[in-house]
Design a protein around this motif. Structure first.
Motif, PDB file in Angstrom:
ATOM      1  N   ASN A  66     -47.056   3.776  13.301  1.00 50.97           N
ATOM      2  CA  ASN A  66     -46.485   4.971  13.932  1.00 50.97           C
ATOM      3  C   ASN A  66     -45.571   5.792  13.027  1.00 50.97           C
ATOM      4  OD1 ASN A  66     -47.183   3.017  16.306  1.00 50.97           O
ATOM      5  ND2 ASN A  66     -47.138   5.073  17.162  1.00 50.97           N
ATOM      6  N   ARG A  69     -45.924  11.032  11.068  1.00 52.61           N
ATOM      7  CA  ARG A  69     -45.460  12.398  11.363  1.00 52.61           C
ATOM      8  C   ARG A  69     -45.303  13.197  10.071  1.00 52.61           C
ATOM      9  NH1 ARG A  69     -46.410  13.094  16.630  1.00 52.61           N
ATOM     10  NH2 ARG A  69     -45.184  15.004  16.599  1.00 52.61           N
ATOM     11  N   ARG A 182     -53.950  18.615  17.237  1.00 51.90           N
ATOM     12  CA  ARG A 182     -52.534  18.258  17.179  1.00 51.90           C
ATOM     13  C   ARG A 182     -51.795  19.436  16.550  1.00 51.90           C
ATOM     14  NH1 ARG A 182     -52.819  13.234  19.116  1.00 51.90           N
ATOM     15  NH2 ARG A 182     -50.569  13.325  19.277  1.00 51.90           N
ATOM     16  N   GLY A 294     -54.653   8.982  18.522  1.00 48.75           N
ATOM     17  CA  GLY A 294     -54.699  10.341  17.968  1.00 48.75           C
ATOM     18  C   GLY A 294     -54.271  10.424  16.516  1.00 48.75           C
ATOM     19  N   CYS A 295     -53.348   9.540  16.122  1.00 46.75           N
ATOM     20  CA  CYS A 295     -52.725   9.675  14.798  1.00 46.75           C
ATOM     21  C   CYS A 295     -52.969   8.407  13.977  1.00 46.75           C
ATOM     22  CB  CYS A 295     -51.219   9.861  14.949  1.00 46.75           C
ATOM     23  SG  CYS A 295     -50.773  11.101  16.167  1.00 46.75           S
ATOM     24  N   CYS A 298     -51.358   4.405  14.369  1.00 45.77           N
ATOM     25  CA  CYS A 298     -50.720   4.299  15.683  1.00 45.77           C
ATOM     26  C   CYS A 298     -51.174   3.044  16.424  1.00 45.77           C
ATOM     27  CB  CYS A 298     -51.048   5.532  16.521  1.00 45.77           C
ATOM     28  SG  CYS A 298     -50.412   5.399  18.202  1.00 45.77           S
ATOM     29  N   VAL A 300     -49.749   2.690  19.627  1.00 45.35           N
ATOM     30  CA  VAL A 300     -49.373   3.026  20.998  1.00 45.35           C
ATOM     31  C   VAL A 300     -50.544   3.659  21.759  1.00 45.35           C
ATOM     32  CG1 VAL A 300     -47.818   4.430  22.416  1.00 45.35           C
ATOM     33  CG2 VAL A 300     -46.947   3.321  20.365  1.00 45.35           C
ATOM     34  N   HIS A 301     -51.224   4.594  21.108  1.00 42.54           N
ATOM     35  CA  HIS A 301     -52.372   5.301  21.697  1.00 42.54           C
ATOM     36  C   HIS A 301     -51.965   6.088  22.946  1.00 42.54           C
ATOM     37  CE1 HIS A 301     -55.419   2.306  19.713  1.00 42.54           C
ATOM     38  NE2 HIS A 301     -54.437   2.649  18.907  1.00 42.54           N
ATOM     39  N   CYS A 302     -50.996   6.970  22.788  1.00 47.81           N
ATOM     40  CA  CYS A 302     -50.560   7.800  23.935  1.00 47.81           C
ATOM     41  C   CYS A 302     -51.537   8.927  24.205  1.00 47.81           C
ATOM     42  CB  CYS A 302     -49.177   8.386  23.673  1.00 47.81           C
ATOM     43  SG  CYS A 302     -49.205   9.918  22.711  1.00 47.81           S
ATOM     44  N   SER A 303     -52.456   9.181  23.276  1.00 42.47           N
ATOM     45  CA  SER A 303     -53.348  10.341  23.424  1.00 42.47           C
ATOM     46  C   SER A 303     -54.455  10.068  24.432  1.00 42.47           C
ATOM     47  CB  SER A 303     -53.980  10.687  22.078  1.00 42.47           C
ATOM     48  OG  SER A 303     -52.974  11.045  21.172  1.00 42.47           O
ATOM     49  N   CYS A 483     -42.894   8.256  14.822  1.00 39.98           N
ATOM     50  CA  CYS A 483     -43.212   8.983  16.054  1.00 39.98           C
ATOM     51  C   CYS A 483     -42.095   8.749  17.071  1.00 39.98           C
ATOM     52  CB  CYS A 483     -44.547   8.494  16.612  1.00 39.98           C
ATOM     53  SG  CYS A 483     -44.867   9.150  18.249  1.00 39.98           S
ATOM     54  N   LEU A 485     -42.203   8.666  20.144  1.00 41.95           N
ATOM     55  CA  LEU A 485     -42.572   7.799  21.269  1.00 41.95           C
ATOM     56  C   LEU A 485     -42.449   6.323  20.913  1.00 41.95           C
ATOM     57  CD1 LEU A 485     -45.612   9.914  22.442  1.00 41.95           C
ATOM     58  CD2 LEU A 485     -43.320   9.866  23.439  1.00 41.95           C
TER      59      LEU A 485
HETATM   60  S1  SF4 Z   1     -47.859   7.451  20.207  1.00 40.56           S
HETATM   61 FE1  SF4 Z   1     -49.107   9.288  20.457  1.00 40.56          FE
HETATM   62  S2  SF4 Z   1     -48.052  10.908  19.254  1.00 40.56           S
HETATM   63 FE2  SF4 Z   1     -47.218   8.903  18.617  1.00 40.56          FE
HETATM   64  S3  SF4 Z   1     -48.437   8.325  16.824  1.00 40.56           S
HETATM   65 FE3  SF4 Z   1     -49.461   7.423  18.626  1.00 40.56          FE
HETATM   66  S4  SF4 Z   1     -51.010   8.908  19.307  1.00 40.56           S
HETATM   67 FE4  SF4 Z   1     -49.587   9.967  17.874  1.00 40.56          FE
END
Ligand code: SF4
Length: 572
Positions: A66, A69, A182, A294-295, A298, A300-303, A483, A485
């Protein structure tokens, strides 16, 4: 460690060793310190003296999760202040793999001239002509770039809004699937890129010349522990993968702090239809993806991938702030329409937040009824068509308010507020008012304190301190490339310890926990110094008058923090 220095006036590209004043900085720390030192504070943001800086975080490109950015910094044409806007995706890691500390774009191409900066697998950088792509929207453009330079290409680009130098223009960047979905949306940095004559930056993701890690063994151990804490945390490990950031729609409406109908109410009628829970249900029924990486890097995979009734891709990722601006503020409760508006903004290269709020101001001023999705789509399309109203809308809500002579315009320093009403979450109001970059949703969000019960959102007590602490923490997080998040785990003992160990192992230092906020304080001091030199004073650190005068239902509160208290926010 090297800078790629691009001069658009001379069409030259040079490499430079990182000067010692900038060593040990990354992300927002680097962009803000450099802009304060090198950009004339009173310069025209769309002129040749402004610099546009792309800086991966201090830890981007490592295997710490993560940390993908990318900070983009310049003097903002929207706010006139210093600005940093960051985005995820794949570019920060790609630059990190090449040992590139920042790309610094200076000068200005002749009007109408367009170029692409290409950085290949070996780290060689060249400016290439881009006239053939003039006016192209970002999805079609990114497809062409991937065809030309290969699938392993990370892209930053602008759409028609950036080329037209509209001040709500975003810089779009590709996710791990190569879609330009993004955004570094805030501050109109797409307009700065357009003014420089730069249509895109493409970076090969296969670089193998990353900066050395001082203690790789210690770093890997810390990285493993850090990833575990993120996966074990209820917010980053459970809520975000299930609902994404849209999981905030329900709690913020429950708190009565969801600004809707152009910030005249705090609870949206029918908010359940645009909640994270309903979005996940719709996506699942249609065969889309509720969790998506998404990124780069990552865990977390919030996308998510929002699909239509036929299961066809509409947009990625549909996020809380966009659902709010395009839904709450406009009174639109149809997720299909909101998803379409999100896609349109990404494709045209527009900040979804500024654009949604601009549409809401236009609706409030009588241009359309709240809830009219077709009208909203028509307005956003006008930006790409370049109509007179489209040009006004593409310059954000303040421009729309001025054009329509409407008084209720929720902006600070020209930039729209985010999805937390300052009358229902007083600490977020402190951040909107005092943040050196205008109202912002990532620069000092206090929502965690309200949801955790540590602070009453409606009472003035403790709000300034909460905003201060959050602004300092976020300036540090943005410097690291972490990130937001995932940064919730920094508040846990294990997460904070693992992160500090990784940082020390990377830099070969022995920093204590106090070093993390020290980064943030240094960044905020540089940003505030730049703004002072640009002519900003404490009088600019205020909310628009209507927040002090119009009570927000259902709590019927106004913004309660005094000017004296606001001016005590930065007590360092
Ligand atoms: S939590 Fe969401 S915004 Fe943060 S790195 Fe992962 S996919 Fe991207």
């Amino acid at each position: 460690m090297k800078f790629v220095k691009v001069n658009m006036s001379e069409k030259s590209v040079q490499f430079q060793e990182v000067p010692k004043d900038y060593v040990g900085l990354g992300g927002r720390g680097l962009t803000s310190v450099m802009i304060n030192a090198e950009v004339p504070p009173k310069c025209d943001p769309l002129g040749s003296e402004n610099k546009l800086i792309f800086a991966p975080g201090l830890l981007s490109g490592t295997n710490l999760v993560n940390t993908s950015r990318l900070s983009i910094g310049a003097k903002s044409p929207l706010t006139g202040t210093i600005k940093e806007s960051n985005a995820g995706g794949t570019v920060a890691a790609a630059l990190g793999h090449l040992g590139i500390t920042a790309i610094i774009v200076e000068g200005q191409a002749a009007r109408g001239d367009l170029s692409i900066l290409r950085i290949d697998e070996k780290g060689e950088a060249n400016l290439l002509p881009a006239q053939a792509y003039k006016g192209m929207r970002t999805y079609a453009f990114a497809k062409k770039l991937l065809e030309a330079y290969g699938e392993k290409t990370a892209i930053l680009c602008i759409g028609p809004a950036g080329e037209s130098q509209l001040t709500a223009a975003s810089v779009q960047t590709t996710d791990i699937d190569g879609r330009p979905c993004r955004a570094a949306g805030r501050g109109g940095l797409g307009a700065v890129m357009g003014a420089k004559g730069l249509k895109a930056i493409v970076v090969d993701q296969r670089g193998k010349s990353a900066d050395a890690i001082a203690d790789p063994k210690a770093f890997n151990e810390a990285a493993k522990a850090f990833a575990q804490t993120i996966k074990a945390h209820p917010f980053s490990g459970q809520m975000l993968p299930a609902l994404g950031t849209a999981g905030l729609v329900a709690p913020v409406n429950s708190l009565g702090a969801f600004p809707c109908y152009n910030a005249t109410k705090g609870v949206l009628e029918g908010w359940e239809k645009i909640s994270g829970e309903n979005m996940a249900k719709i996506i699942t029924e249609r065969g889309g993806k509720t969790a998506h990486m998404g990124c780069a890097q990552c865990v977390v995979h919030c996308s998510n991938e929002y699909v239509d009734k036929q299961g066809k891709y509409v947009t990625a990722s549909l996020e809380y702030e966009t659902i709010w601006s395009m839904g709450g503020m406009t009174g639109i409760t149809d997720l299909d329409t909101i998803a379409k508006l999100d896609y349109l903004c990404d494709d045209i290269g527009l900040d979804t937040m500024s654009t949604g709020v601009a549409v809401a101001v236009a609706m409030d001023a009588g241009q359309a009824k709240f809830g009219d999705g077709e009208a909203a789509i028509r307005m956003v399309e006008e930006v790409a068509k370049g109509t007179e109203f489209g040009k006004v809308l593409g310059n954000g809500p303040a421009a729309v308010g001025k054009h329509l002579k409407h008084h209720r315009v929720p902006v600070v320093k020209g930039q729209s507020i985010a999805a937390y009403d300052p009358r229902g979450m007083q600490g977020n109001g402190v951040t909107y008012a005092t943040c050196p970059m205008g109202a912002d949703h990532t620069a000092g969000n206090v929502i965690g304190d309200y949801l955790g019960g540590a602070l009453d959102p409606l009472k003035p007590d403790g709000q300034v301190a909460a905003s201060r602490n959050s602004q300092i923490a976020m300036a540090s997080v943005d410097t690291m490339g972490l990130c937001l998040l995932a940064s919730v785990v920094l508040k846990t003992p294990e997460g904070g310890e693992a992160f500090l160990k990784a940082l020390n192992a990377k830099l070969g230092t022995n920093l204590g926990p106090e070093a993390i906020p020290a980064f943030g304080i240094k960044v905020l001091q540089a940003e505030r110094e730049f703004n002072r030199k640009a002519g900003f004073t404490s009088k600019d650190d205020r909310l628009p008058e209507f927040f002090y005068k119009e009570p927000l239902p259902p709590h019927n509160k106004v913004f309660l923090i005094s000017d004296v208290d606001l001016d005590s926010t930065f007590n360092f």
